[in-house]
Design a protein around this motif. Structure first.
Motif, short mmCIF file in Angstrom:
data_model
loop_
_atom_site.label_atom_id
_atom_site.label_comp_id
_atom_site.label_asym_id
_atom_site.label_seq_id
_atom_site.Cartn_x
_atom_site.Cartn_y
_atom_site.Cartn_z
N PHE A 77 0.84 11.63 5.99
CA PHE A 77 1.66 10.43 6.15
C PHE A 77 1.20 9.60 7.34
N GLN A 78 1.54 8.30 7.23
CA GLN A 78 1.23 7.35 8.28
C GLN A 78 1.84 7.81 9.62
N ASN A 79 3.06 8.35 9.55
CA ASN A 79 3.74 8.79 10.78
C ASN A 79 3.83 10.32 10.87
N ALA A 112 -3.71 10.04 1.65
CA ALA A 112 -3.59 9.86 3.09
C ALA A 112 -3.23 8.40 3.39
N ASP A 113 -2.04 8.21 3.98
CA ASP A 113 -1.56 6.86 4.30
C ASP A 113 -1.85 6.56 5.76
N GLU A 114 -2.81 5.68 5.99
CA GLU A 114 -3.20 5.30 7.34
C GLU A 114 -3.37 6.52 8.25
N LYS A 153 0.83 -1.22 0.00
CA LYS A 153 0.00 0.00 0.00
C LYS A 153 0.86 1.27 0.00
N SER A 154 1.84 1.29 0.93
CA SER A 154 2.68 2.50 1.01
C SER A 154 3.51 2.66 -0.25
N THR A 155 3.97 1.55 -0.79
CA THR A 155 4.73 1.60 -2.05
C THR A 155 3.89 2.25 -3.14
MG LIG Z 1 2.51 1.30 4.91
#
Ligand SMILES: [Mg+2]
Ligand SMILES: Nc1ncnc2c1ncn2[C@@H]1O[C@H](COP(=O)(O)OP(=O)(O)OP(=O)(O)O)[C@@H](O)[C@H]1O
Lengths: 227, 393
Positions: free
Chosen positions: A90-92, A166-168, A45-47
């Motif tokens: 971002f996720q983080n 939007a990643d997570e 997914k992130s890729t």
């Molecule tokens: Mg990810």
């Protein structure tokens, strides 16, 4: 069509083994869609998001962003796309720790060449929209996880990009904060923004209009859902 | 992003790491300070030496007679023949001997100088009191004397010596003037007593001069004057070739001045060069810290790129940070260097001279160092791929 991926591969070589993080992905996303990309951890997914956001390049395959072949764009054109066309969450979070919430939200506007007065106004407006008017001068370390995520959303919105990646965005948050974030994203989508949301949580995914399921780098299901 | 914004960003990067930034700047500060201080000392010394040589008299030639065979001196009249040359504006032959000078119950060992009226202008002396000899004093063999400042106070204390009498070799001399204290590379007049050369010939019972000070009419006249003097002396002492000339020496002050100037210029350059090496070392310090900074801030670079920073924005950010470091160091170095030169002049009584070109050169060199050693780290930062920078832990 905003996004058009055709036969995208992303292969990481680790010694003699190859990891197919994306394996022949073909995906089209229209303007104004609210798409959730769903899959277990390590499914790619992130890729995929990094490639969509022009942060990374695929090993092979064709990616057209708003009708332009991304592989043919130079560094400045890619920077302009990241700056003005796409907003990242971002996720983080990825906030700059030494800058205040306000300054973090100003960043995309700074690179867009906006005046100081405009930047400050706009950044305040964005932070107000995510309910952080009281926290303008706090550094990320002085904010809760949910508040940081909202700063990240305000930052993604500040240059008014038509597409939000939007990643997570809810991954690190409790249910209530996660719910708040989802409400913000839904409202944005109602206002015409294209939202691409990455999640491994089916309950979150269900709130989008379309779910793209990914497993081991392959799209296994693409369905319309819910409302 | 505009330059003002980038500057702000750079200052922030520096302020976020105060101690480290200061230590980095220290290299540049020391470099610029030492360039300015050392070159100031060099230039100060040069101008002091030049000034001293020029104070001995302008376009001065000194002729020393060693003679040949029994003929070891030149007569006063022979010496004065040089003054007929158009290239020569003054001739001052000297007869000198150590004698005891008395006044009342005090006496002093001095160097007695038999001179003519030209000496004052030829050697660029000045009077502090009274007058110097006139040609009449010389031709009429007047028993008058001019005292060096030290002798005057040794013999007379607080009493005004002008008009008083002193005793030399049993003769009474009337003091008509006192020279201003002077010291040059050719010695001081402070402990000398001057009398007319015609009188000196008599009381010292010598008829010859061994030293003649000659003033050329102008700078261009120095070398024709020299050749005229040598051809005359060659004839007198029958010197055939330059190589076997032991009969006399002509000493050219302007030639010495040129040599000294050349030497001290080279020395100043060398001092500056050595100091510049420390600036270079300071530059390497900047590069080192900038590289560490780029590595530390890889994630920041990734985030900025994800938000739309172009290569150029990142390059500028780091380059300007390096420039701000080096120029701040440069400014502090200029201030410290200037103050140090001034302090050395005041406290240690060294002659220092800080000139604008040196300050400008030292400062621009520090900027150059900043750009040169900043470009590699800045380039490295700007070429990071966004995804690699974001993934960096
Ligand atoms: Mg990810
Ligand atoms: N830089 C890399 N080098 C090698 N392999 C990588 C790299 N980045 C990702 N991978 C691999 O690619 C696959 C997909 O990773 P990705 O980060 O896209 O997963 P994800 O779906 O986002 O997982 P998560 O839900 O845990 O965030 C994984 O197997 C991962 O090990």
């Amino acid at each position: 069509m905003v996004i058009n991926l055709e036969n995208i591969y992303k292969i990481y070589k680790m010694g003699d083994t190859e990891v197919h993080a994306l394996d022949d992905v073909t995906l089209k996303i229209e303007e104004g869609e609210f798409v959730a990309i769903v899959g277990p951890s390590g499914s790619g997914k992130s890729t995929l998001m990094n490639i969509l956001g022009c942060l990374d390049t695929p090993t092979s395959g064709k990616y057209e962003f708003e009708g332009r072949d991304v592989s043919k764009l130079n560094d400045n054109e890619l920077a302009a796309i990241r700056n003005l066309r796409i907003g990242f969450v971002f996720q983080n979070f990825n906030l700059l720790p030494k800058l205040t919430a306000l300054e973090n939200v100003e960043l995309p506007l700074m690179y867009a060449g906006k005046s100081t007065a405009f930047r400050i106004n706009r950044a305040k407006e964005m932070l107000k929209a995510v309910g952080l008017s009281e926290r303008l001068h706090h550094k990320p370390s002085e904010l809760s996880g949910g508040q940081q995520q909202r700063v990240a959303i305000a930052r993604a919105l500040s240059a008014d990009p038509p597409i939000i990646l939007a990643d997570e965005p809810t991954g690190n948050l409790d249910t209530r904060s996660g719910h708040e974030i989802m409400e913000i994203l839904k409202a944005l989508n109602k206002n015409g923004k294209t939202i691409i949301l990455i999640t491994h949580d089916l309950n979150i995914a269900r709130q989008a209009q379309r779910n793209v399921h990914i497993r081991d780098g392959k799209i296994v299901k693409d369905e319309k859902v819910g409302s | 992003m505009d330059i003002l914004q980038t500057l702000k960003l750079a200052f922030r990067g520096i302020i976020d790491n105060k101690l480290r930034s200061f230590l980095t700047m220290l290299g540049i500060i020391i470099g610029v300070t030492s360039v300015i201080a050392l070159v100031s000392i060099g230039q100060g010394t040069t101008s002091k030496v030049t000034e001293q040589i020029q104070s001995m008299g302008s376009n001065l030639l000194t002729v020393n007679i060693m003679g040949r065979g029994a003929n070891t001196t030149l007569s006063y009249d022979q010496a004065m023949e040089f003054s007929s040359s158009p290239y020569i504006s003054g001739v001052a032959p000297i007869i000198s001997e150590n004698v005891t000078v008395k006044h009342g119950n005090k006496n002093s060992q001095v160097q007695l100088q038999g001179v003519n009226a030209d000496l004052l202008t030829v050697r660029n002396y000045s009077m502090s009191e009274g007058r110097f000899f006139t040609p009449v004093d010389v031709s009429m063999r007047q028993k008058v004397a001019v005292l060096g400042s030290q002798i005057a106070s040794d013999l007379f204390g607080f009493v005004d010596p002008v008009g008083q009498e002193i005793k030399i070799k049993g003769y009474n001399f009337k003091v008509i003037g006192i020279l201003k204290t002077s010291s040059s590379m050719m010695g001081s007049t402070d402990e000398q007593v001057f009398i007319p050369i015609t009188v000196a010939e008599r009381i010292l019972q010598t008829r010859g001069v061994r030293t003649i000070y000659i003033q050329a009419a102008s700078k261009d006249a120095v070398s024709p004057a020299m050749s005229e003097i040598s051809s005359k002396l060659d004839k007198i002492y029958r010197v055939n070739s330059e190589d076997e000339n032991y009969a006399y020496r002509i000493f050219d002050q302007s030639a010495m001045l040129d040599t000294i100037n050349e030497t001290s210029k080279t020395l100043t350059m060398m001092l500056g060069g050595i100091a510049a090496i420390s600036l270079l070392v300071g530059g390497i310090g900047i590069m080192n810290i900038m590289l560490v900074s780029v590595t530390e801030r890889t994630r920041e670079i990734g985030i900025r790129k994800a938000l739309g920073a172009r290569k150029r924005d990142v390059l500028n950010q780091f380059l300007i940070e390096s420039l701000v470091l080096s120029s701040t160091g440069g400014i502090i170095g200029v201030a410290v260097g200037y103050f140090l030169s001034w302090g050395l002049g005041r406290v240690l009584n060294m002659s220092t001279k800080t000139t604008l070109p040196v300050v400008l050169i030292a400062f621009s060199f520090s900027l150059l160092v900043g750009v040169f050693f900043g470009i590699y780290p800045a380039n490295k930062a700007s070429n990071l791929k966004p995804i690699d920078a974001l993934r960096y832990e």
